[in-house]
Design a protein around this motif. Structure first.
Motif: not given
Length: 386
Positions: A147-159
């Protein structure tokens, strides 16, 4: 004797590749001997690589619900897989448990699976949107969302996207599965990704991964690695044929003052019949890393030692890349002497975004071109980051 020699050759072929063997059987003691009187040979138990059919009595999710203490409406058994995970003919069961109404997945591995009380030998809890499979190398591969990676940080869980992959192998010494490092550097950093890529190539996608020259050029072109462009000159040093197990390719930087790198690769899981190429080593004629060792587990800060050519005291730079090839640490490398070939010892501090365990990563040592500042040459080392 011929049977023994045949299986020995298979075992040696598997060991020849750092990426593991293919789907061959390993015989165990007790094989019948043809021609010994009138005794009929009996089949020996074997260790096979990859998922195996579970015994009928224990293959259902309902059977394992009571064993993992699944609670109706709270948790449920999502999947049951079996394989020779302990390196013996006995099967083990990989059981994944999903938390209802949430994102957590738990992973359990059992042995003595046909006994009334199977023995749990491994568990990994709370993988976010997780998954686990048995690899073609008899390891457990897990996938989850960092959840804290560059890919996922700041995204909503749906994305969110699954982006963190780990591998666990049985250890006789520790009597459980322990995290190991996939030797591959590129185009896949983990075995989970490599096996997914192999499946895609089998379906006709990304045929360049079957071409050793193109794989080496793609590595050199990667903007997170050498950034040499797609057309950097490359030529085969050895191997690389349609049914070769290994290949060595030399790639030259197209930039002014550029040098070369030597890219070594092997077929995934020793598959010489359509196996994709995985880079296992990138070396430089002027740079080397002595410590840490390849596949070592690192802790921050870590000390990196080696050799290189210094110019006015500077050899080059170190980069540490995480599971997404993103830089998480860097340091300038100064030589023990001011100019020419010399040794170095550099402290490297880094910070990772995944706190629930270790992740696979890359240590990169490189020197800049004095002409334009591009990377002239470099070497890569696969490591495990904690």
């Amino acid at each position: 004797m011929r049977t023994v020699v045949f299986f020995l050759c298979l075992s040696l072929a598997a060991c020849a590749s750092p990426l593991g063997g293919g789907n061959q059987a390993t015989p165990t003691a007790g094989a019948g001997t043809p021609g010994a009187g009138n005794v009929t040979p009996t089949a020996s138990p074997v260790v096979l690589l990859g998922p195996r059919p579970c015994p009928t009595a224990v293959q259902s999710s309902a059977y394992w619900s009571g064993i993992v203490h699944a609670v109706a409406g709270v948790t449920s058994v999502a999947r049951v897989q079996c394989g020779n995970l302990m390196g013996t003919p006995a099967l083990q069961a990989l059981v994944t448990v999903a938390h209802q109404g949430g994102h957590a997945v738990d992973v359990h591995v059992y042995t003595n699976i046909t006994n009334p009380n199977p023995q749990q030998i491994f568990q990994l809890l709370n993988l976010y949107d997780g998954d686990a499979v048995i690899s073609g190398y008899n390891t457990v591969l897990t996938a989850e969302v960092d959840q804290n990676s560059v890919l996922n940080r700041g995204r909503s869980p749906a994305n969110y996207q699954r982006d963190l992959f780990r591998e666990f192998k049985w250890s006789d010494a520790q009597q459980t599965l322990v995290q190991i490092v996939f030797p591959g550097l590129f185009p896949d950093l983990t075995r989970y990704q490599a096996e997914a890529d192999q499946a895609a190539v089998n379906q006709g996608h990304d045929p360049w991964k079957l071409d050793a020259l193109k794989v080496a050029q793609a590595l050199a072109a990667s903007s997170t690695l050498f950034n040499w462009g797609a057309d950097a000159p490359a030529h085969l040093i050895s191997g690389g044929g349609q049914h070769d197990l290994n290949a060595v390719v030399e790639v030259k930087s197209p930039h002014p003052g550029g040098g070369t790198i030597r890219v070594s690769m092997s077929r995934l899981e020793s598959n010489t019949n359509g196996g994709i190429w995985e880079v296992t080593e990138v070396s430089s004629p002027t740079l080397s890393i002595s410590t840490p060792a390849a596949l070592a587990r690192l802790h921050s800060p870590t000390t990196v030692t080696g050799k290189g050519n210094a110019f006015e005291g500077i050899i080059g730079s170190l980069r540490l890349l995480d599971h997404l090839y993103n830089q998480v640490g860097q340091a300038q490398v100064r030589g023990a002497s001011g100019n020419g070939s010399t040794t170095f010892s550099t402290s490297l501090t880094y910070t990772t975004d995944f706190s629930a365990g270790a992740q696979e990563g890359l240590l990169m040592l490189f020197t800049p071109s004095q002409a334009d500042g591009s990377i002239a040459t470099g070497t890569l080392l696969k490591v495990l980051l904690t």
